[in-house]
Scaffold this active site. Structure first.
Site, mmCIF file in Angstrom:
data_model
loop_
_atom_site.group_PDB
_atom_site.id
_atom_site.type_symbol
_atom_site.label_atom_id
_atom_site.label_comp_id
_atom_site.label_asym_id
_atom_site.label_seq_id
_atom_site.Cartn_x
_atom_site.Cartn_y
_atom_site.Cartn_z
ATOM 1 N N ASN A 67 -4.768 -22.093 -27.970
ATOM 2 C CA ASN A 67 -5.821 -23.041 -28.315
ATOM 3 C C ASN A 67 -6.291 -22.891 -29.755
ATOM 4 O O ASN A 67 -7.342 -23.421 -30.141
ATOM 5 C CB ASN A 67 -7.014 -22.882 -27.363
ATOM 6 C CG ASN A 67 -6.691 -23.382 -25.970
ATOM 7 O OD1 ASN A 67 -5.942 -24.345 -25.812
ATOM 8 N ND2 ASN A 67 -7.223 -22.727 -24.958
ATOM 9 N N HIS A 104 -7.534 -20.394 -31.501
ATOM 10 C CA HIS A 104 -8.639 -19.529 -31.906
ATOM 11 C C HIS A 104 -8.341 -18.104 -31.446
ATOM 12 O O HIS A 104 -7.402 -17.860 -30.697
ATOM 13 C CB HIS A 104 -9.992 -20.037 -31.392
ATOM 14 C CG HIS A 104 -10.106 -20.099 -29.901
ATOM 15 N ND1 HIS A 104 -11.087 -20.794 -29.244
ATOM 16 C CD2 HIS A 104 -9.358 -19.552 -28.916
ATOM 17 C CE1 HIS A 104 -10.946 -20.664 -27.947
ATOM 18 N NE2 HIS A 104 -9.908 -19.925 -27.722
ATOM 19 N N CYS A 153 -14.215 -17.609 -33.341
ATOM 20 C CA CYS A 153 -13.736 -16.893 -34.520
ATOM 21 C C CYS A 153 -12.395 -17.488 -34.940
ATOM 22 O O CYS A 153 -11.515 -17.693 -34.098
ATOM 23 C CB CYS A 153 -13.603 -15.409 -34.221
ATOM 24 S SG CYS A 153 -13.158 -14.401 -35.660
#
Length: 363
Positions: free
Chosen positions: A257, A259, A294
């Protein structure tokens, strides 16, 4: 997965008899090969009959080789894993990151087994249409005994609704050899828009697509009242007693995804745990609250502070060469820490954590 699902499908599996001796007793399952070729490279169609009807599912080689299957109720999934040499630490037992990765794997295999998408983590048709994905909001893991190298770990998982904002996925971990429960875990997930990177509520249409696979009555891996998974994590006061700065995501830390994978945060959190605790204690439980996403270019600071607990005595330092500010120590010599992950550039909070450590038994 179609919007109206009339049956649950059991994951195809290939297992040695010693691992699943009851496999020959499975009812209402027939395997139909799509070709006269009998080698394992050919796909098969598995038809499983339950109270709602029959659903054909195409299986690939990976599905057939997994040591996993849907449970009899059709609402939870079990899979067995052999602990590999590269999944253990210096004491030859599985690391907490290994446990978390296997939890993620069994959750994904469960989702695929009931017909969800394989291009993400359990996305439904409506979610894919609206570019929505599941992201972790909270995770709590308790390990009572770590599996050793070559042990077989069995993990059972199931999901259910968590209010109007997400889902909950629970786990029970057992030693396959004797059925002993050696760990439990629970996690909460919320929906995020891949384009805006903002959280969204679970719509009735999305809920309709996945609730058919959830227990009708709540089933919790931590049913006892006031269990540790429910404890809130206060924000760690700055500065922490211990810190590790300049942590940077590797390319391998990014998931499908785009991340940083949730398991990476566990490793970052432990980076600032004092070495004398790592040497003398074993991690009993870990809780993480995920506050923000993040990205690959972010630089992260890890902060750790000893946490005082009820019924503890104050200590001026840990047993080690570095020493530590005032903290807490229980009669059983367990200690707890609060953790904070933040962006180095502006101090934005990424993750809050709490860990509990118990002294290692004398060898």
């Amino acid at each position: 997965m179609m919007l109206k699902i009339q049956s649950l499908t059991q994951c195809g599996l290939w297992v040695p008899p010693k691992f699943h001796p009851k496999i020959e007793n499975r009812q209402n399952v027939s395997i139909v090969r799509t070709s006269k070729r009998q080698d394992l490279s050919m796909p098969v169609t598995i038809k499983e009959v339950n109270n709602n009807g029959v659903t054909p599912v195409s299986r690939n080689l990976a599905d057939k080789l997994r040591l996993g299957s849907m449970c009899e109720d059709g609402l939870s999934y079990k899979e067995s894993y052999i602990i590999r040499s590269y999944e253990v630490g210096v004491n030859k037992t599985a690391t907490i990151e290994t446990i978390a990765n296997l939890m993620q794997e069994v959750g994904c295999n469960h989702a695929q087994g009931v017909g969800f998408s394989t291009d993400g983590f359990a996305t439904t048709p409506t979610m894919r249409e609206l570019h929505l994905i599941w992201v972790t909001a909270r995770m709590h893991i308790e390990i009572y005994r770590y599996p050793a190298w070559s042990d077989v770990l069995e993990i059972e998982t199931w999901c259910q609704a968590e209010g109007k904002i997400g889902t909950r996925r629970d786990f029970i971990m057992k030693d396959y050899a004797n059925g002993e429960v050696i760990g439990r875990a629970t996690s909460k997930w919320v929906m995020m828009n891949m384009d805006t990177r903002k959280l969204e509520r679970v719509s009735p249409q999305v809920a309709e697509e996945y609730l058919v696979f959830c227990p009708r009555e709540p089933r919790l891996s931590f049913p006892e009242p006031n269990n540790k998974s429910l404890r809130k994590i206060p924000k760690l006061a700055d500065p922490g007693h211990y810190s590790k700065s300049g942590l940077v995501p590797r390319r391998a830390d990014l998931d499908m995804n785009q991340h940083v994978n949730n398991v990476t945060y566990i490793g970052w959190l432990l980076e600032s745990t004092p070495q004398e605790i790592i040497d003398t204690h074993e991690l009993r439980s870990i809780t993480l609250d995920y506050r923000r996403e993040c990205q690959q270019d972010d630089v992260v600071d890890s902060l750790t502070t000893l946490e005082a607990t009820n019924g503890t005595e104050s200590i001026s330092q840990l047993n080690g060469t570095n020493g530590a500010p005032a903290g807490a120590k229980n009669e059983d010599e367990s200690v707890q820490f609060l953790h904070l992950l933040r962006l180095s550039k502006d101090g934005s909070e990424i993750n809050r954590g709490r860990t509990e450590w118990v002294r290692k038994p004398l060898s």
